[in-house]
Design an enzyme around this catalytic site. Structure first.
Site, PDB file in Angstrom:
ATOM      1  N   ASP A 121      -4.558 -13.666  -3.273  1.00 13.81           N
ATOM      2  CA  ASP A 121      -3.940 -13.390  -1.980  1.00 13.81           C
ATOM      3  C   ASP A 121      -3.963 -14.713  -1.231  1.00 13.81           C
ATOM      4  O   ASP A 121      -5.018 -15.182  -0.773  1.00 13.81           O
ATOM      5  CB  ASP A 121      -4.701 -12.306  -1.198  1.00 13.81           C
ATOM      6  CG  ASP A 121      -4.150 -10.917  -1.493  1.00 13.81           C
ATOM      7  OD1 ASP A 121      -3.269 -10.791  -2.371  1.00 13.81           O
ATOM      8  OD2 ASP A 121      -4.590  -9.958  -0.834  1.00 13.81           O
TER       9      ASP A 121
ATOM     10  N   HIS B 178       0.875  -1.171   0.000  1.00 16.87           N
ATOM     11  CA  HIS B 178       0.000   0.000   0.000  1.00 16.87           C
ATOM     12  C   HIS B 178       0.917   1.228   0.000  1.00 16.87           C
ATOM     13  O   HIS B 178       2.020   1.177   0.571  1.00 16.87           O
ATOM     14  CB  HIS B 178      -0.837   0.109   1.284  1.00 16.87           C
ATOM     15  CG  HIS B 178      -1.757  -1.029   1.553  1.00 16.87           C
ATOM     16  ND1 HIS B 178      -1.369  -2.166   2.192  1.00 16.87           N
ATOM     17  CD2 HIS B 178      -3.083  -1.176   1.314  1.00 16.87           C
ATOM     18  CE1 HIS B 178      -2.407  -2.980   2.325  1.00 16.87           C
ATOM     19  NE2 HIS B 178      -3.465  -2.405   1.799  1.00 16.87           N
TER      20      HIS B 178
ATOM     21  N   ASP C  95       2.239   1.976   3.406  1.00 13.50           N
ATOM     22  CA  ASP C  95       3.182   0.992   3.973  1.00 13.50           C
ATOM     23  C   ASP C  95       4.607   1.483   3.756  1.00 13.50           C
ATOM     24  O   ASP C  95       5.482   1.259   4.588  1.00 13.50           O
ATOM     25  CB  ASP C  95       3.095  -0.374   3.267  1.00 13.50           C
ATOM     26  CG  ASP C  95       1.753  -1.045   3.421  1.00 13.50           C
ATOM     27  OD1 ASP C  95       1.031  -0.714   4.365  1.00 13.50           O
ATOM     28  OD2 ASP C  95       1.439  -1.912   2.571  1.00 13.50           O
TER      29      ASP C  95
ATOM     30  N   GLU D  10      -8.820 -13.769  -2.297  1.00 10.09           N
ATOM     31  CA  GLU D  10      -8.086 -14.138  -1.079  1.00 10.09           C
ATOM     32  C   GLU D  10      -8.753 -15.342  -0.420  1.00 10.09           C
ATOM     33  O   GLU D  10      -9.973 -15.336  -0.188  1.00 10.09           O
ATOM     34  CB  GLU D  10      -8.057 -12.940  -0.129  1.00 10.09           C
ATOM     35  CG  GLU D  10      -7.344 -13.245   1.176  1.00 10.09           C
ATOM     36  CD  GLU D  10      -6.900 -11.982   1.907  1.00 10.09           C
ATOM     37  OE1 GLU D  10      -6.462 -11.028   1.241  1.00 10.09           O
ATOM     38  OE2 GLU D  10      -7.002 -11.980   3.147  1.00 10.09           O
TER      39      GLU D  10
HETATM   40  C1  XLS Z   1      -7.621  -7.187   4.017  1.00  5.24           C
HETATM   41  C2  XLS Z   1      -7.107  -7.291   2.682  1.00  5.24           C
HETATM   42  C3  XLS Z   1      -5.936  -6.376   2.381  1.00  5.24           C
HETATM   43  C4  XLS Z   1      -5.777  -6.211   0.895  1.00  5.24           C
HETATM   44  C5  XLS Z   1      -4.963  -5.034   0.490  1.00  5.24           C
HETATM   45  O1  XLS Z   1      -8.344  -8.041   4.509  1.00  5.24           O
HETATM   46  O2  XLS Z   1      -6.787  -8.625   2.423  1.00  5.24           O
HETATM   47  O3  XLS Z   1      -4.788  -6.875   3.000  1.00  5.24           O
HETATM   48  O4  XLS Z   1      -5.213  -7.345   0.330  1.00  5.24           O
HETATM   49  O5  XLS Z   1      -5.564  -3.852   0.871  1.00  5.24           O
HETATM   50 NI    NI Z   2      -5.745  -9.292   0.725  1.00  2.27          NI
HETATM   51 NI    NI Z   3      -7.636 -10.112   4.024  1.00  5.05          NI
END
Ligand code: XLS
Ligand code: NI
Ligand code: NI
Length: 445
Positions: A299, A104, A107, A271
């Site tokens: 993710d 980000h 970050d 994710e």
């Molecule tokens: C949060 C998200 C975050 C995104 C990026 O739950 O997974 O980490 O991947 O903003």
């Molecule tokens: Ni994420």
């Molecule tokens: Ni997440």
């Protein structure tokens, strides 16, 4: 060369095979090994995430940080500290021996007091990242903007009731997207953060949906204006931090994109733990995205079966990951996407070396899953029974239905005359499960 933090791990992690007792070695992952004609590294495209691995000191809602993270304790000038954190990140990723990282905007760069400070700090940290990237060869899988930590975003970013917060988010994304572009990022991610609601008593659902679509349209326009050729990705999540998030799951996001004519502009970053929070399997959300042409990136993480929140644990189930990798390979493999380790250590894993153990285990599990998925694909373990199951749709009646040449009347006539008289067939679930296990157990690491 920046400051070194992982001096206990002097050498890059290498492959040592299944018989090795060295915990700081790969048991399966061999970057140069060819799988389906491509190097393992290029099939997997692993990235390390900056936020959980380098920004987070291990605090939770009940207690402060537990981790040994000297780069977070340098104090003094915020920009000097940001550079040291970046040194730690580049050193770690180099020693892990993977090609990518993700971050980000905030970050990597201190936010400062004003938006102008933010922009200057980001610019200067992007300069430094550029230097470190050309020195190490590490690339950016994706960048994103943090539109959820600052109090101004408590009621959402693009879905905020206040248009000036929307504007702030737009300004921030402009900078984060341009930074990603400058660093040669292969994708840009939008995760909804707090774009959802806590209570319907104060929420205009229709209005917020329209705002979100207009934001996504602006981002896609700006992408074209600056000539960014990477992929725009949306990351679905059903809840947390809000009670309900609008980008609920793959299918919901797909419907939203279609509704606002944005389907060609965005793909999905899926994710693991978000899919399971949505009440689906990780496999489901990936299979949905691949089969609808909106799959982008992953993710990689997992939840805890007894815990109802985003625990972001390191992925370690070959059984689960094999099916995910199978779907990805079935769709032709990654293009701009990859496996980003959006993963958190447990709070008691305080040593710096625990960061290596988490990633090594996850990468090995993915490598093994890749080998299994390639076997499943090459042996047509699942595709043969599947095409057999749907064969009727490429024959006479099925084809007619799909091409529109049949009607309720014509079908009724076929049934009435006894021409069509279906008999139930086995779905063979257990047989298929056994076949998949046979491939998992037999595949050679
Ligand atoms: C949060 C998200 C975050 C995104 C990026 O739950 O997974 O980490 O991947 O903003
Ligand atoms: Ni994420
Ligand atoms: Ni997440």
């Amino acid at each position: 060369m920046g400051k070194e933090f992982f001096t206990d791990v002097p050498e890059p992690i290498g492959y040592a095979g299944l018989d090795s007792s060295d915990p700081l070695s790969y048991k399966v992952y061999q970057p140069d090994r060819l799988v389906l004609g491509k190097r393992m590294e290029d099939q997997m495209r692993v990235a390390v995430c900056y936020w959980h691995s380098f920004n987070w000191p291990g605090q939770d809602v009940f207690g402060r940080g537990t981790f040994d993270r000297p780069w977070l304790e340098v104090g003094g000038d915020a920009m000097v500290a940001a550079r040291q954190k970046m040194d730690a990140a580049f050193e770690f990723v180099s020693k892990l021996g993977v090609p990518f990282m993700c971050f980000h905007d905030v970050d990597i760069a201190p936010e400062g007091e004003t938006f102008a400070d933010y922009a200057t700090n980001l610019e200067s940290m992007v300069d430094y990242a550029e230097e470190r990237m050309s020195e190490t060869g590490i690339r950016l899988l994706w960048g994103t903007a943090n539109l959820f930590s600052h109090p101004r975003y408590a009621a959402g970013a693009s879905t905020n009731p206040d248009p000036s917060v929307y504007a702030y988010a737009a300004a921030q994304v402009k900078h984060a997207l341009e930074a990603t572009h400058r660093l040669g990022g292969e994708n840009y991610v939008l995760w909804g953060g707090r774009d959802g609601y806590e209570t319907l008593l104060n929420t205009d659902l229709r209005q917020e949906g329209i705002q979100m679509a207009s934001f996504l349209t602006m981002v896609a326009e700006h992408k074209r204006n600056i000539g960014f050729e990477g992929t725009l990705l949306i990351e679905p999540k059903p809840a947390e931090p809000t009670k309900h998030q609008y980008d609920y799951d793959s299918q919901t996001v797909h419907g939203f994109l279609e509704r606002f004519d944005l389907a060609g502009e965005y793909k999905l970053n899926i994710e693991g733990n978000h899919a399971t929070l949505a009440g689906h399997s990780f496999h489901h959300d990936v299979a949905y995205a691949v089969s609808h042409g909106i799959f982008g990136s992953i993710d990689a993480n997992r939840g805890d079966p007894q815990t109802g929140w985003d625990t972001d644990q390191f992925p370690n189930s070959v059984d689960e990951l094999s099916l995910i990798f199978y779907e990805i390979l079935k769709g032709g493999g990654f293009t701009t996407g990859g496996f980003n380790f959006d993963t958190k250590l447990r709070r008691q894993s305080l040593d710096r070396s625990d960061l290596f153990h988490g990633h090594i285990g996850g990468i090995d599990a993915l490598a093994k899953a890749l080998l299994v998925a390639a076997d499943l694909l090459e042996a047509d373990t699942l595709s043969n029974p599947l095409s057999h199951r749907y064969a009727g749709w490429s024959e006479d009646v099925g084809r007619g239905i799909l091409s529109g040449s049949e009607s309720l009347e014509s079908l009724e006539a076929r049934v009435m005359s006894g021409e069509l008289d279906p008999s139930p067939v086995s779905g063979s679930q257990e047989l298929l499960e056994n076949r998949v296990n046979q491939v998992i157990w037999g595949s050679e690491a």
